[in-house]
Design a protein around this motif. Sequence first.
Motif, PDB file in Angstrom:
ATOM      1  N   ALA A 162       0.846  -1.210   0.000  1.00 55.52           N
ATOM      2  CA  ALA A 162       0.000   0.000   0.000  1.00 55.52           C
ATOM      3  C   ALA A 162       0.875   1.250   0.000  1.00 55.52           C
ATOM      4  O   ALA A 162       0.613   2.208  -0.738  1.00 55.52           O
ATOM      5  CB  ALA A 162      -0.922  -0.011   1.213  1.00 55.52           C
ATOM      6  N   TYR A 163       1.932   1.238   0.806  1.00 56.26           N
ATOM      7  CA  TYR A 163       2.857   2.389   0.869  1.00 56.26           C
ATOM      8  C   TYR A 163       3.493   2.649  -0.497  1.00 56.26           C
ATOM      9  O   TYR A 163       3.647   3.808  -0.911  1.00 56.26           O
ATOM     10  CB  TYR A 163       3.935   2.117   1.927  1.00 56.26           C
ATOM     11  CG  TYR A 163       5.145   3.023   1.799  1.00 56.26           C
ATOM     12  CD1 TYR A 163       5.140   4.298   2.347  1.00 56.26           C
ATOM     13  CD2 TYR A 163       6.277   2.607   1.087  1.00 56.26           C
ATOM     14  CE1 TYR A 163       6.243   5.148   2.195  1.00 56.26           C
ATOM     15  CE2 TYR A 163       7.375   3.444   0.936  1.00 56.26           C
ATOM     16  CZ  TYR A 163       7.357   4.710   1.492  1.00 56.26           C
ATOM     17  OH  TYR A 163       8.430   5.538   1.323  1.00 56.26           O
ATOM     18  N   ASN A 182       3.078   8.373   5.119  1.00 60.67           N
ATOM     19  CA  ASN A 182       2.964   7.553   6.322  1.00 60.67           C
ATOM     20  C   ASN A 182       1.773   6.622   6.178  1.00 60.67           C
ATOM     21  O   ASN A 182       0.695   7.051   5.756  1.00 60.67           O
ATOM     22  CB  ASN A 182       2.741   8.454   7.535  1.00 60.67           C
ATOM     23  CG  ASN A 182       3.861   9.471   7.691  1.00 60.67           C
ATOM     24  OD1 ASN A 182       4.895   9.187   8.278  1.00 60.67           O
ATOM     25  ND2 ASN A 182       3.671  10.668   7.139  1.00 60.67           N
ATOM     26  N   VAL A 183       1.968   5.368   6.512  1.00 58.84           N
ATOM     27  CA  VAL A 183       0.874   4.389   6.461  1.00 58.84           C
ATOM     28  C   VAL A 183       0.876   3.649   7.798  1.00 58.84           C
ATOM     29  O   VAL A 183       1.903   3.081   8.185  1.00 58.84           O
ATOM     30  CB  VAL A 183       1.049   3.380   5.302  1.00 58.84           C
ATOM     31  CG1 VAL A 183      -0.090   2.376   5.285  1.00 58.84           C
ATOM     32  CG2 VAL A 183       1.126   4.097   3.950  1.00 58.84           C
ATOM     33  N   ILE A 184      -0.257   3.709   8.493  1.00 57.44           N
ATOM     34  CA  ILE A 184      -0.343   2.995   9.775  1.00 57.44           C
ATOM     35  C   ILE A 184      -1.504   2.014   9.710  1.00 57.44           C
ATOM     36  O   ILE A 184      -2.414   2.184   8.891  1.00 57.44           O
ATOM     37  CB  ILE A 184      -0.532   3.977  10.966  1.00 57.44           C
ATOM     38  CG1 ILE A 184      -1.815   4.807  10.803  1.00 57.44           C
ATOM     39  CG2 ILE A 184       0.693   4.881  11.093  1.00 57.44           C
ATOM     40  CD1 ILE A 184      -2.099   5.734  11.986  1.00 57.44           C
ATOM     41  N   GLY A 227     -10.959   1.630  -0.632  1.00 60.85           N
ATOM     42  CA  GLY A 227     -10.586   0.227  -0.406  1.00 60.85           C
ATOM     43  C   GLY A 227     -10.029   0.048   0.993  1.00 60.85           C
ATOM     44  O   GLY A 227     -10.651   0.458   1.983  1.00 60.85           O
ATOM     45  N   ALA A 228      -8.823  -0.520   1.077  1.00 64.43           N
ATOM     46  CA  ALA A 228      -8.212  -0.776   2.393  1.00 64.43           C
ATOM     47  C   ALA A 228      -7.586   0.482   2.981  1.00 64.43           C
ATOM     48  O   ALA A 228      -7.165   0.483   4.135  1.00 64.43           O
ATOM     49  CB  ALA A 228      -7.165  -1.870   2.247  1.00 64.43           C
ATOM     50  N   PHE A 247      -4.353   1.760   7.104  1.00 65.41           N
ATOM     51  CA  PHE A 247      -4.483   0.591   6.231  1.00 65.41           C
ATOM     52  C   PHE A 247      -5.181  -0.526   6.994  1.00 65.41           C
ATOM     53  O   PHE A 247      -4.740  -0.917   8.090  1.00 65.41           O
ATOM     54  CB  PHE A 247      -3.097   0.124   5.769  1.00 65.41           C
ATOM     55  CG  PHE A 247      -3.158  -1.135   4.940  1.00 65.41           C
ATOM     56  CD1 PHE A 247      -3.509  -1.077   3.598  1.00 65.41           C
ATOM     57  CD2 PHE A 247      -2.911  -2.378   5.514  1.00 65.41           C
ATOM     58  CE1 PHE A 247      -3.606  -2.239   2.841  1.00 65.41           C
ATOM     59  CE2 PHE A 247      -3.005  -3.545   4.767  1.00 65.41           C
ATOM     60  CZ  PHE A 247      -3.351  -3.470   3.423  1.00 65.41           C
ATOM     61  N   THR A 248      -6.274  -1.017   6.426  1.00 61.23           N
ATOM     62  CA  THR A 248      -7.021  -2.091   7.092  1.00 61.23           C
ATOM     63  C   THR A 248      -6.518  -3.437   6.598  1.00 61.23           C
ATOM     64  O   THR A 248      -6.598  -3.746   5.410  1.00 61.23           O
ATOM     65  CB  THR A 248      -8.537  -1.916   6.853  1.00 61.23           C
ATOM     66  OG1 THR A 248      -8.890  -0.626   7.343  1.00 61.23           O
ATOM     67  CG2 THR A 248      -9.327  -2.968   7.614  1.00 61.23           C
ATOM     68  N   PHE A 249      -5.977  -4.188   7.534  1.00 60.31           N
ATOM     69  CA  PHE A 249      -5.317  -5.468   7.273  1.00 60.31           C
ATOM     70  C   PHE A 249      -6.347  -6.558   7.044  1.00 60.31           C
ATOM     71  O   PHE A 249      -7.336  -6.668   7.765  1.00 60.31           O
ATOM     72  CB  PHE A 249      -4.463  -5.778   8.511  1.00 60.31           C
ATOM     73  CG  PHE A 249      -3.876  -7.147   8.604  1.00 60.31           C
ATOM     74  CD1 PHE A 249      -3.067  -7.648   7.601  1.00 60.31           C
ATOM     75  CD2 PHE A 249      -4.072  -7.919   9.743  1.00 60.31           C
ATOM     76  CE1 PHE A 249      -2.481  -8.903   7.719  1.00 60.31           C
ATOM     77  CE2 PHE A 249      -3.489  -9.165   9.876  1.00 60.31           C
ATOM     78  CZ  PHE A 249      -2.695  -9.658   8.863  1.00 60.31           C
TER      79      PHE A 249
END
Length: 289
Positions: free
Chosen positions: A149-150, A156-158, A181-182, A247-249
């Motif tokens: 995703a990054y 920044n992606v958490i 999306g995610a 980001f939804t895992f």
Amino acid sequence: MTIKPIRKAVFPVAGLGTRFLPATKAMPKEMLTVVDKPLIQYAVEEALEAGIEQIIFVTGRGKGALEDHFDISFELETTMRARGKSLSVIENIRQQPGSPVYVRQQEPLGLGHAVWCAREIVGDEPFAVLLPDELMVGTPNFMAQMVAAYNEVGGNVIGALEVAPEDTDKYGIISPGARDGALTEVAALVEKPAKGSAPSNLMIPGRYILQPEVMRILDAKETGAGGEIQLTDAMAKLIGKQPFHGFTFNGERFDCGDKTGFIMANLALALDRADIGPAVRAFAKARVG
Ligand code: UTP
């Protein structure tokens, strides 16, 4: 905007693990095992599988077992070899010479402070942070999904995971913007909001991809919730200046810093194992009725 690759991962492992006493009195929390592997090894494997090259541990006093775990165990290996036993289960743990890198956090002043202790090694490049007491199970793994995703959005992606609304006061919480999306744009972040005041039920799990500028914010050593130097507060100051996404895992999270989560992780992973799964399942069925 050029998107620099994520080559380094920081593993804060200097916490005291008070929720798990007495198990963690003389043994690091991150060495607690899920089935037959310590938590730290799951996290390191997750990072390596995600393409990360440099492993950085932020350790403290009493954490020597972590260093030994990734080293040669001379007596064990010599004895096992002499007895003709396979070394495959321990040989793959050993890292390259010069790796991992260990830095020290002298006092557990908070997660933000622990991450800041790695500033000289991280330098001027984006980096990942993995909290090993959170065990993430999924394919591809959580960090691999985040890195992918990054590589699309940069910045920044958490992690961003839904929790029950009554539990939001235990976590860092995301105030969400637009969703795609995610990925969810992060509009604001708040650490452990008071009951009833959370902007959403999206919590931040222990996986982060951050830009190095967060270290400059942490330089100020400002304290937040619980009197600790909070990573959430430092990250919040990057919003609006750099892209910032949750980001939804697609997978499962087990909070192994907590007794219930730890037992659940052991049960879930044991049930999935070909070798011990059938026996554990039969026992659990008989027990639960
Ligand atoms: P926790 O919030 O789980 O804290 O930290 P803790 O001290 O380990 O455990 P409890 O709450 O007393 O039971 C999350 C992660 O951040 C690290 C911990 O080692 C853990 O991996 N950490 C936390 C540090 O390295 N330094 C700190 O000052 C705080």
